[in-house]
Design an enzyme around this catalytic site. Structure first.
Site, PDB file in Angstrom:
ATOM      1  N   HIS A 102       6.086   5.899  -0.192  1.00 24.94           N
ATOM      2  CA  HIS A 102       6.174   6.343   1.210  1.00 24.94           C
ATOM      3  C   HIS A 102       6.693   5.259   2.158  1.00 24.94           C
ATOM      4  CE1 HIS A 102       3.701   9.843   0.166  1.00 24.94           C
ATOM      5  NE2 HIS A 102       2.827   9.038  -0.386  1.00 24.94           N
TER       6      HIS A 102
HETATM    7  C1  BDR Z   1       0.719   7.192   3.930  1.00 25.37           C
HETATM    8  O1  BDR Z   1      -0.706   7.109   3.863  1.00 25.37           O
HETATM    9  C2  BDR Z   1      -1.105   5.902   3.248  1.00 25.37           C
HETATM   10  O2  BDR Z   1      -2.006   6.154   2.229  1.00 25.37           O
HETATM   11  C3  BDR Z   1       0.137   5.289   2.661  1.00 25.37           C
HETATM   12  O3  BDR Z   1       0.083   3.885   2.716  1.00 25.37           O
HETATM   13  C4  BDR Z   1       1.256   5.843   3.486  1.00 25.37           C
HETATM   14  O4  BDR Z   1       1.507   5.049   4.622  1.00 25.37           O
HETATM   15  C5  BDR Z   1       1.184   8.357   3.083  1.00 25.37           C
HETATM   16  O5  BDR Z   1       0.675   9.563   3.569  1.00 25.37           O
END
Ligand code: BDR
Ligand code: CA
Length: 316
Positions: free
Chosen positions: A241
């Site tokens: 992500h």
């Molecule tokens: C986001 O949520 C966090 O767990 C991750 O680091 C990322 O930024 C994904 O939904």
């Protein structure tokens, strides 16, 4: 050169994005600000200091918010099943890192750094939006002084990941996200529409680790339980992500985007849902009117993004 302040809650995928920002030749990482989310603020700040020390990152670390902008919001348990008890996939991390933290709270670090570099700073925010919202509240003029804001958060035409309609970073502080997305600055929203289809397999990462230096090997180590967690959605791999947002800074051509005003649902069963009113679509008067048009990613060239991450992390 892109001057970047990285607002982060390390966080396994946050760690990879940090190494990307540190190693990309067109990025000048001028600050790391921490936020609670994947773990408590004490833990995410300790993790940022740990990674700074291990990877010889010059940028200062400033500690950010520990609670949502509306402190009456009820906090849920930390997502230890995703990022481990210690936020870094339970790789061994000392309790205390012997490095100084910037004396300013993160939101003031952001304000002062933006004011010292007018028109030049890109904020890359990959956790809850609380620090950015606090900065806007304290000094609304910074909206006109920041170059760009690139966030990892939200979901528009795909399901959420913490509820059927909401993504974790936005759901973790919906009021803050609504402030950030409706402020008069340019926000690029890199959400699950593009990050959930951008995955790195265990073997690909393992191959990088074999070729890379200590930092890449550490990334491989701390990502193993995160990859295990993603079994339900990815075949032996993980969604990267936060790296997607970092890649956007240097390679926006790898993304397909639409524009429009964006609001965040605050409360109720759709708490934390992000909704865009695409430019050019007509509706009766409503809550999206008169707001800045933001940029929302709806498509991505995943293979090229993964390739750029690999190439960048293997640079030394
Ligand atoms: C986001 O949520 C966090 O767990 C991750 O680091 C990322 O930024 C994904 O939904
Ligand atoms: Ca994150």
């Amino acid at each position: 050169m892109h001057k970047v302040i990285y607002d982060t809650d390390p966080g396994v995928d946050d760690a990879m994005a940090l190494l990307f920002l540190h190693r990309h030749p067109e990025i000048d990482l001028i600050g790391i600000t921490t936020i609670f989310g994947n773990a408590s603020i004490e833990t995410t700040t300790r993790n940022a200091l740990f990674l700074k020390r291990e990877w010889n990152i010059a940028a200062p670390v400033a500690k950010g918010a520990s609670v949502t902008i509306d402190p009456s919001r009820h906090e849920r348990p930390w997502p230890t099943m995703v990022h481990g008890e210690n936020g870094l996939g339970d790789m061994p991390v000392p309790d205390v890192i012997d490095l100084p933290v910037d004396p300013r709270p993160a939101h003031r670090f952001i304000i002062e750094t933006v004011r010292a570099n007018p028109g030049e700073v890109t904020l890359v925010a990959v956790g809850r939006m609380t620090n950015l919202a606090l900065a806007l509240k304290e000094d609304p003029e910074i909206a006109g002084l920041v170059k760009d804001v690139v966030i990892m958060g939200g979901n528009f035409y795909v399901p959420g990941n913490v509820s059927p309609v909401a993504e974790a970073n936005i759901h973790g502080d919906p009021e803050a996200a609504d402030i950030v997305l409706t402020a008069p600055w340019k926000v690029v929203v890199i959400g699950l529409d593009v990050t959930a289809v951008t995955t790195m397999s265990r073997s690909y990462l393992g191959d990088m680790a074999a070729k890379g230096d200590k930092a890449v090997k550490q990334l491989d180590e701390l990502s193993q339980s995160y990859i295990d967690f993603y079994k339900h959605a990815v075949e032996d791999g993980m969604m990267v992500h936060d790296s997607c947002a970092s890649v956007y800074v240097v390679a926006p051509e790898l993304f397909k985007t639409i524009t429009g005003s964006v609001r965040v649902v605050c409360g109720g069963i759709a708490d934390g849902q992000t909704v865009i009113k695409p430019d050019g679509r007509r509706f009766p008067p409503g809550d999206w009117d008169g707001l800045p048009s933001q940029i929302v990613a709806t498509g991505i060239e995943s293979e090229k993004v993964i390739g750029l991450i690999r190439e960048t992390l293997l640079r030394v």
